[in-house]
Design a protein around this motif. Structure first.
Motif: not given
Length: 205
Positions: A1-13
């Motif tokens: 998972m790239n940094l952008r996807a990881k940030a989105m994952s944390l935001f959504l969670l």
């Protein structure tokens, strides 16, 4: 998972847990890193997000939700979330020619992934789930070693009421039940009824 996807994952969670609590209730089985098919009732597009958020981090990383391609790729944001964050398995809701609609699921299971599946196929708006379609039976028949876990998603349809676009904070939870198995020579119809009943039995737990 790239940094952008990881940030989105944390935001959504964080967003999902803020709005819903996204509580997981392991009633009939513990959270365990084994290959599983989680199958649940389906009343909202948010079902996919809620059940993903309810899983522990170590299970989210190995579990792929099933997503309707036409809906979840309709915009760049939806496509990014389902592809890069959820690592979803896209399925076609309309069969095209001789193509097997289950093939993407078969490929994922053959790769060792776990799946989140909604056997009704489409969202229902009644209190009880619609009759289950044959996909769950076909996968259980082909992948007998994969553990089948029923789940009941509570209240998620109230987060985004029909006709609304702004989510409403409502406490939601996902209850995971005792695994079921396809019996030797069990007819398809009997298995699908039993699987649906296993999901419904978790409603009042």
């Amino acid at each position: 998972m790239n940094l952008r996807a990881k940030a989105m994952s944390l935001f959504l969670l964080g967003l999902v847990r803020l709005l819903t609590g996204a509580q997981a209730r392991w009633y009939g089985c513990p959270p365990k890193a084994e290959q599983r098919i989680y199958f649940a009732n389906h009343q909202s597009h948010a079902d996919l997000v809620l059940i993903w958020a309810a899983l522990p981090k170590e299970l989210r990383s190995i579990t792929r939700p099933i997503a309707a391609r036409d809906y979840w790729t309709a915009s760049k944001l939806k496509r990014f979330i389902t592809t890069e964050v959820f690592n979803a398995v896209y399925v076609e809701r309309e069969r095209k020619g001789e193509e097997d609609p289950l093939q993407p699921l078969v490929d994922a299971l053959e790769s060792g992934d776990s799946l989140i599946l909604f056997p009704e196929g489409t969202r229902g708006f009644a209190e009880d789930p619609q009759p289950f379609k044959s996909g769950l039976y076909n996968l259980a028949q082909r992948f007998s070693e994969v553990v089948l876990i029923p789940a009941w998603i509570h209240n998620v349809q109230r987060v985004i009421p029909k006709g609304e676009v702004v989510p409403v904070p409502v406490l939601c939870s996902v209850t995971f039940g005792e695994p079921i198995q396809l019996g030797a020579d069990e007819p398809r119809a009997a298995f699908l009824v039993r699987a649906r009943e296993a999901v419904m039995a978790l409603r009042d737990v």
